[in-house]
Design an enzyme around this catalytic site. Structure first.
Site, mmCIF file in Angstrom:
data_model
loop_
_atom_site.group_PDB
_atom_site.id
_atom_site.type_symbol
_atom_site.label_atom_id
_atom_site.label_comp_id
_atom_site.label_asym_id
_atom_site.label_seq_id
_atom_site.Cartn_x
_atom_site.Cartn_y
_atom_site.Cartn_z
ATOM 1 N N ALA A 160 1.218 -0.768 0.697
ATOM 2 C CA ALA A 160 -0.115 -0.252 -0.044
ATOM 3 C C ALA A 160 0.541 0.950 -0.039
ATOM 4 C CB ALA A 160 -1.073 -0.347 1.540
ATOM 5 N N LYS A 161 0.466 2.756 -0.435
ATOM 6 C CA LYS A 161 1.472 3.511 -1.228
ATOM 7 C C LYS A 161 0.594 4.351 0.141
ATOM 8 C CE LYS A 161 3.644 6.919 -3.829
ATOM 9 N NZ LYS A 161 4.900 6.397 -3.789
ATOM 10 N N ALA A 162 1.272 3.930 1.461
ATOM 11 C CA ALA A 162 0.210 4.444 1.769
ATOM 12 C C ALA A 162 1.469 5.867 3.274
ATOM 13 C CB ALA A 162 -0.582 3.801 3.482
#
Length: 319
Positions: A160-162
């Protein structure tokens, strides 16, 4: 250097003046890192400005939101259109960096509130040059192995690109710069190579292109995928595998990939030259193939270029 302001940001479905795209100081994301985002580039091509792999980036944004159980109030098509709109509305005909971001906004306080805060979505764009310096594309950069490791599986999802994930990246990057390097490399929890603070990593050994597999706490990079496809098309063997730290010291070539860094050679690791200490031939071949997508030298057989109609009438601006 602050972000160069443009005129408009797409914010919750409307264009707003740059300075009015604001959020409440009690927004959930500000306190708990509950945001997901993308970094996308638009390039000036021989056929006008085009966004590179727009739909793939937007799909990853929605994938990241799904992992964190964040419901976005827009469709993939809406976000694709918003990215095109901010390029056209701001007249960014020479290309730009685009930042879509979705985050939990102002509502209940608490890590896991009983009532889900509203999800807000914004898309900004601005002109941005080489992330690691204009000379880095040819001369390469000096990097170190950071003392900070990447997140372990089943702690924070690396795919996840969080926003919260990038606290790790800040520690890696800040340590590297404090020690006089351009960038740092984090190790996976098992001590093998993972990635840079915001970049995927490749190395070349005996003509084979190696990169850590997704299980090694890396983001599934769009540029990473692009490089692997371009390499295989050119007859270069690609392996996704575990890479021991010391292999970086004896590699023939190494380079970073990412939307911001594009393809940037690594000339030294921990003060040891990589190969000859200069950009290697496979790195240069892949750079030419990548940048050729925008000059027309490399055919866009995958449909990666999403051309923007710069004459499109902008939507009404919320003031």
């Amino acid at each position: 250097m602050p972000i160069p302001a443009t005129q408009f940001i797409w914010f919750n479905g409307k264009l707003v003046p740059w300075e009015k795209a604001t959020v409440h100081v009690l927004a959930h994301a500000l306190h708990y890192g509950s945001s997901v985002f993308e970094g996308v580039r638009a390039y000036e091509t021989h056929k006008g400005v085009a966004i590179f792999r727009l739909h793939d980036h937007t799909r990853r944004l929605f994938d990241s939101a799904k992992i964190y159980r964040m419901s976005l109030p827009f469709t993939v098509g809406d976000i694709d259109a918003a990215c095109r709109q901010v390029i056209a509305a701001n007249g960014l005909a020479r290309g730009a960096y685009i930042r879509p971001v979705a985050f939990r906004g102002y509502g209940e306080i608490g890590v896991a509130p009983k009532i889900e805060p509203p999800t807000e979505v914004a898309v900004a764009a601005w002109e941005w040059g080489k992330y690691l310096g204009h000379e880095s594309e040819e001369q390469g950069v000096d990097v170190c192995i950071a003392s900070w490791h990447r997140v372990a599986p089943n702690t924070i999802p690396a795919l996840a690109k969080a926003g919260g994930n990038y606290l790790s990246s800040q520690l890696i990057g800040a340590e590297a710069r404090r020690l006089g390097f351009h960038e740092g490399i984090g190790l996976a929890p098992d001590g093998t190579i993972s990635e840079g603070s915001g970049e995927n990593l490749f190395l070349v050994k005996d003509g084979v292109l190696l990169t850590p597999a997704l299980a090694h706490s890396v983001l599934g990079g769009i540029t990473r995928d692009t490089v692997m496809r371009l390499a295989r098309e050119r007859g270069i063997e690609v392996r996704e595998c575990a890479i021991p730290r010391e292999l970086l010291y004896i590699a023939d070539e190494a380079f970073f990939t990412g939307t911001a860094v594009e393809i940037t050679p690594i000339r030294s690791v921990d003060r040891l030259n990589v190969g000859t200490g200069q950009r290697g031939p496979i790195t240069e071949t892949l750079q030419k193939a990548f940048f050729g997508l925008f000059s027309g030298a490399t055919p866009d057989k995958w449909g990666w270029l999403d051309h923007v109609d710069m004459q499109a009438a902008p939507a009404a601006v919320a003031r």
